[in-house]
Design a protein around this motif. Structure first.
Motif, PDB file in Angstrom:
ATOM      1  N   LEU A 225     -45.567   7.334 -54.408  1.00 38.15           N
ATOM      2  CA  LEU A 225     -46.118   6.254 -53.588  1.00 38.15           C
ATOM      3  C   LEU A 225     -46.928   5.301 -54.460  1.00 38.15           C
ATOM      4  O   LEU A 225     -47.925   5.699 -55.063  1.00 38.15           O
ATOM      5  N   TYR A 226     -46.502   4.046 -54.514  1.00 38.89           N
ATOM      6  CA  TYR A 226     -47.187   3.034 -55.316  1.00 38.89           C
ATOM      7  C   TYR A 226     -47.289   1.747 -54.505  1.00 38.89           C
ATOM      8  O   TYR A 226     -46.323   1.337 -53.846  1.00 38.89           O
ATOM      9  N   LEU A 227     -48.431   1.115 -54.557  1.00 43.88           N
ATOM     10  CA  LEU A 227     -48.667  -0.122 -53.807  1.00 43.88           C
ATOM     11  C   LEU A 227     -48.764  -1.287 -54.788  1.00 43.88           C
ATOM     12  O   LEU A 227     -49.601  -1.283 -55.692  1.00 43.88           O
ATOM     13  N   LEU A 228     -47.905  -2.272 -54.614  1.00 42.19           N
ATOM     14  CA  LEU A 228     -47.884  -3.460 -55.472  1.00 42.19           C
ATOM     15  C   LEU A 228     -48.363  -4.659 -54.668  1.00 42.19           C
ATOM     16  O   LEU A 228     -47.789  -4.989 -53.620  1.00 42.19           O
ATOM     17  N   GLN A 229     -49.400  -5.315 -55.178  1.00 44.87           N
ATOM     18  CA  GLN A 229     -49.958  -6.493 -54.518  1.00 44.87           C
ATOM     19  C   GLN A 229     -49.907  -7.683 -55.478  1.00 44.87           C
ATOM     20  O   GLN A 229     -50.391  -7.599 -56.610  1.00 44.87           O
ATOM     21  N   THR A 230     -49.299  -8.780 -55.016  1.00 46.98           N
ATOM     22  CA  THR A 230     -49.267 -10.013 -55.792  1.00 46.98           C
ATOM     23  C   THR A 230     -50.094 -11.065 -55.047  1.00 46.98           C
ATOM     24  O   THR A 230     -50.662 -10.782 -53.988  1.00 46.98           O
ATOM     25  N   ASP A 231     -50.113 -12.276 -55.589  1.00 46.31           N
ATOM     26  CA  ASP A 231     -50.894 -13.307 -54.905  1.00 46.31           C
ATOM     27  C   ASP A 231     -50.228 -13.791 -53.623  1.00 46.31           C
ATOM     28  O   ASP A 231     -50.846 -14.500 -52.828  1.00 46.31           O
ATOM     29  N   LYS A 232     -48.967 -13.359 -53.386  1.00 47.44           N
ATOM     30  CA  LYS A 232     -48.253 -13.818 -52.195  1.00 47.44           C
ATOM     31  C   LYS A 232     -47.678 -12.696 -51.340  1.00 47.44           C
ATOM     32  O   LYS A 232     -47.284 -12.936 -50.192  1.00 47.44           O
ATOM     33  N   ALA A 233     -47.588 -11.489 -51.870  1.00 49.82           N
ATOM     34  CA  ALA A 233     -46.895 -10.422 -51.130  1.00 49.82           C
ATOM     35  C   ALA A 233     -47.482  -9.057 -51.458  1.00 49.82           C
ATOM     36  O   ALA A 233     -48.119  -8.864 -52.504  1.00 49.82           O
ATOM     37  N   THR A 234     -47.254  -8.114 -50.548  1.00 52.93           N
ATOM     38  CA  THR A 234     -47.639  -6.715 -50.755  1.00 52.93           C
ATOM     39  C   THR A 234     -46.412  -5.845 -50.517  1.00 52.93           C
ATOM     40  O   THR A 234     -45.782  -5.919 -49.455  1.00 52.93           O
ATOM     41  N   LEU A 235     -46.082  -5.039 -51.515  1.00 55.80           N
ATOM     42  CA  LEU A 235     -44.897  -4.183 -51.434  1.00 55.80           C
ATOM     43  C   LEU A 235     -45.273  -2.729 -51.648  1.00 55.80           C
ATOM     44  O   LEU A 235     -46.226  -2.414 -52.370  1.00 55.80           O
ATOM     45  N   LEU A 236     -44.480  -1.866 -51.019  1.00 56.95           N
ATOM     46  CA  LEU A 236     -44.629  -0.442 -51.223  1.00 56.95           C
ATOM     47  C   LEU A 236     -43.430   0.059 -52.007  1.00 56.95           C
ATOM     48  O   LEU A 236     -42.282  -0.182 -51.633  1.00 56.95           O
ATOM     49  N   LEU A 237     -43.700   0.717 -53.120  1.00 54.59           N
ATOM     50  CA  LEU A 237     -42.658   1.313 -53.948  1.00 54.59           C
ATOM     51  C   LEU A 237     -42.681   2.815 -53.710  1.00 54.59           C
ATOM     52  O   LEU A 237     -43.646   3.492 -54.076  1.00 54.59           O
ATOM     53  N   GLU A 238     -41.655   3.316 -53.003  1.00 59.84           N
ATOM     54  CA  GLU A 238     -41.526   4.716 -52.638  1.00 59.84           C
ATOM     55  C   GLU A 238     -42.462   5.065 -51.462  1.00 59.84           C
ATOM     56  O   GLU A 238     -43.459   4.382 -51.194  1.00 59.84           O
ATOM     57  N   CYS A 239     -42.130   6.154 -50.783  1.00 56.39           N
ATOM     58  CA  CYS A 239     -42.979   6.666 -49.705  1.00 56.39           C
ATOM     59  C   CYS A 239     -42.595   8.122 -49.478  1.00 56.39           C
ATOM     60  O   CYS A 239     -42.013   8.486 -48.458  1.00 56.39           O
ATOM     61  N   GLY A 240     -42.909   8.966 -50.478  1.00 61.14           N
ATOM     62  CA  GLY A 240     -42.385  10.326 -50.505  1.00 61.14           C
ATOM     63  C   GLY A 240     -43.330  11.381 -49.980  1.00 61.14           C
ATOM     64  O   GLY A 240     -44.549  11.213 -49.940  1.00 61.14           O
ATOM     65  N   LEU A 241     -42.752  12.505 -49.573  1.00 59.79           N
ATOM     66  CA  LEU A 241     -43.514  13.662 -49.118  1.00 59.79           C
ATOM     67  C   LEU A 241     -44.104  14.418 -50.297  1.00 59.79           C
ATOM     68  O   LEU A 241     -43.495  14.512 -51.369  1.00 59.79           O
TER      69      LEU A 241
END
Length: 472
Positions: free
Chosen positions: A17-33
């Motif tokens: 689980l990794y959270l990526l935040q830019t100046d325009k968007a927020t993305l989630l990379l993976e969402c694992g157990l």
């Protein structure tokens, strides 16, 4: 400045689980157990560590539950945006998430019966089948090498990771104020010696690199030696009349083993009367593998095409490559296998023996000296499979304690992960200035060992801690 936060798979190999935040968007990379010991799995009960409403898109490297298994929790908590993955992953994820939901519902049902008798408050599963169905509505499959805009200022491209069907190396292209930065997540990189799938594709440049380190402290045995040992075990079991049990993960490892057994059959070296695939999920996954033969490696695909019969609607497949393969789908068919005392190869989940039909087969075979158990995948600390690999003399199943008299074999050469040397070789393809490197998806020893090794070739690795934020 973009910001990346490490929320999972930094203190072990699960919970990606990794959270990526830019100046325009927020993305989630993976969402694992989180998987493994009870205290590790308890982390799944905690709320997701961010506001769901802020997420614009989710990116998934592959379908394994330690990378995908909390997606229904995300949707249950209000997420209603796109979830990007490869086309094959979008087919596999339906099977894996539905199975996970069914297991959770069943386990909670049993636990609540106990709680009602004790006058305790009942509990809820992490998610239910309806949450999975809602999640599947948001899944979008992309082709390999197809660069796609997924959020304001963010493009994605998937490369073949060679780990399981549909697994991907994730390339994220982030444009802020006219400057493009590239973040690469290796996902789980495949073992170059493995069957069916192609070798992991190479990447030559990045600004930020997240690299898995599952086998960062060891190399796999050569495939030649592994296959010879595999053949020897099967020959020994044939000679002394024993059954062979293979605890195997439904996705990837099972299909690899079926292919290797098919090779032995085609060479006249498989004397067992039948190979039983005793897992409805693995059967469904195997059928999906048949549909995606276009992403097999050319060598193994040619072997299957050249030697398989064409009885099934003129379609070559692992099933026709191994004619003694029998699917065991119902509970009754699975129970019937317990009556077999010899001549059977039984492949069943779970791969770490912490659930599934394999436990019943272990109960009926572990105490027999002529039986053999072949472990073909990673056994996490705290799992029953790890206990057997480490030499446990007794195996607890429910209220029973089973003496371990069967021969236990560990064949790391069948691993679906890159070895230490393969990881280092993959890093060697990067050109010019090296990216900032973060080692994830590994137990502490594996990460530390790999860290020291890559320092010797000019890298400056970092080992992030849970909740750490970096900017770039």
């Amino acid at each position: 400045m973009a910001q990346l936060t490490f929320y999972g798979a930094v203190e072990g190999v699960t919970g990606s689980l990794y959270l990526l935040q830019t100046d325009k968007a927020t993305l989630l990379l993976e969402c694992g157990l989180f998987q493994g010991r009870r205290e590790e799995e308890d982390a799944n009960e905690k709320p997701l560590p961010f506001e769901t409403s802020t997420i614009d898109a989710v990116v998934l490297s592959h379908a394994h539950l330690d990378h995908s298994g909390r997606l229904p929790l995300l949707v249950k908590s209000g997420y209603s945006g796109p979830i990007y993955m490869t086309r094959a992953s979008s087919d596999l994820i339906e099977i894996l998430l539905k199975d996970a939901a069914s297991l959770q519902e069943r386990d909670v049902e049993w636990e609540n019966k106990r709680r009602r008798r004790a006058g305790k408050q009942e509990i809820e599963p992490l998610y239910r089948l309806e949450d999975v169905e809602a999640t599947l509505d948001y899944c979008q499959g992309l082709r390999y090498h197809q660069r796609t805009n997924i959020a304001d200022g963010v493009d994605i491209r998937f490369l073949d990771a060679g780990h399981i069907l549909g697994s991907a190396i994730v390339e994220l292209y982030i444009n802020e104020r006219g400057v493009e930065k590239k973040l690469v997540f290796s996902g789980d990189l495949g073992n170059c010696q493995a069957a069916l799938l192609r070798d992991p594709e190479v990447v030559e440049e990045a600004d930020i690199l997240l690299l898995e380190s599952t086998y960062g402290d060891r190399d796999h045995r050569s495939m030649e030696d592994t296959l010879q040992e595999f053949e020897d075990v099967i020959e020994e079991a044939s000679a002394n009349g024993g059954n062979i049990l293979i605890p195997s993960f439904a996705v990837g490892r099972t299909q690899e083993i079926l292919f290797r057994l098919g090779e032995l059959y085609q060479a006249g070296k498989l004397r067992h009367q039948a190979v039983y695939l005793d897992s409805p999920m693995a059967i469904a996954v195997t059928e999906i593998y048949h549909r995606y033969q276009d992403i097999y490696n050319e060598e193994d695909k040619a072997v299957i095409d050249a030697t398989s019969s064409t009885s099934r609607a003129n379609q070559k497949s692992l099933h026709t490559f191994l004619p003694v393969l029998r699917y065991s789908t119902t509970t009754e068919e699975s129970i019937a296998l317990n009556k077999l005392e010899s001549g059977a190869i039984i492949i069943a989940g779970s791969g770490m023996c912490n659930g599934g039909r394999i436990r019943h087969h272990l109960k009926h075979n572990l105490w027999r000296r002529q039986s053999h158990v072949i472990f073909v995948g990673f056994q996490a600390m705290g799992t029953p499979g790890r206990a057997l690999v480490d030499g446990a003399e007794y195996f607890k199943i429910g209220g029973d304690e089973i003496a371990v008299r069967a021969a236990i074999h560990t064949m790391g050469g069948f691993s679906a992960h890159s070895s230490r040397t393969q990881l280092i070789e993959w890093l060697g393809y990067f050109q010019g200035e090296k990216p900032r490197l973060f080692l994830v998806h590994g137990e502490e020893k594996a990460k530390l060992t790999l860290s020291e090794a890559v320092k010797e070739i000019g890298w400056h690795p970092e080992i992030p801690h849970l909740g750490q934020k970096i900017t770039f």
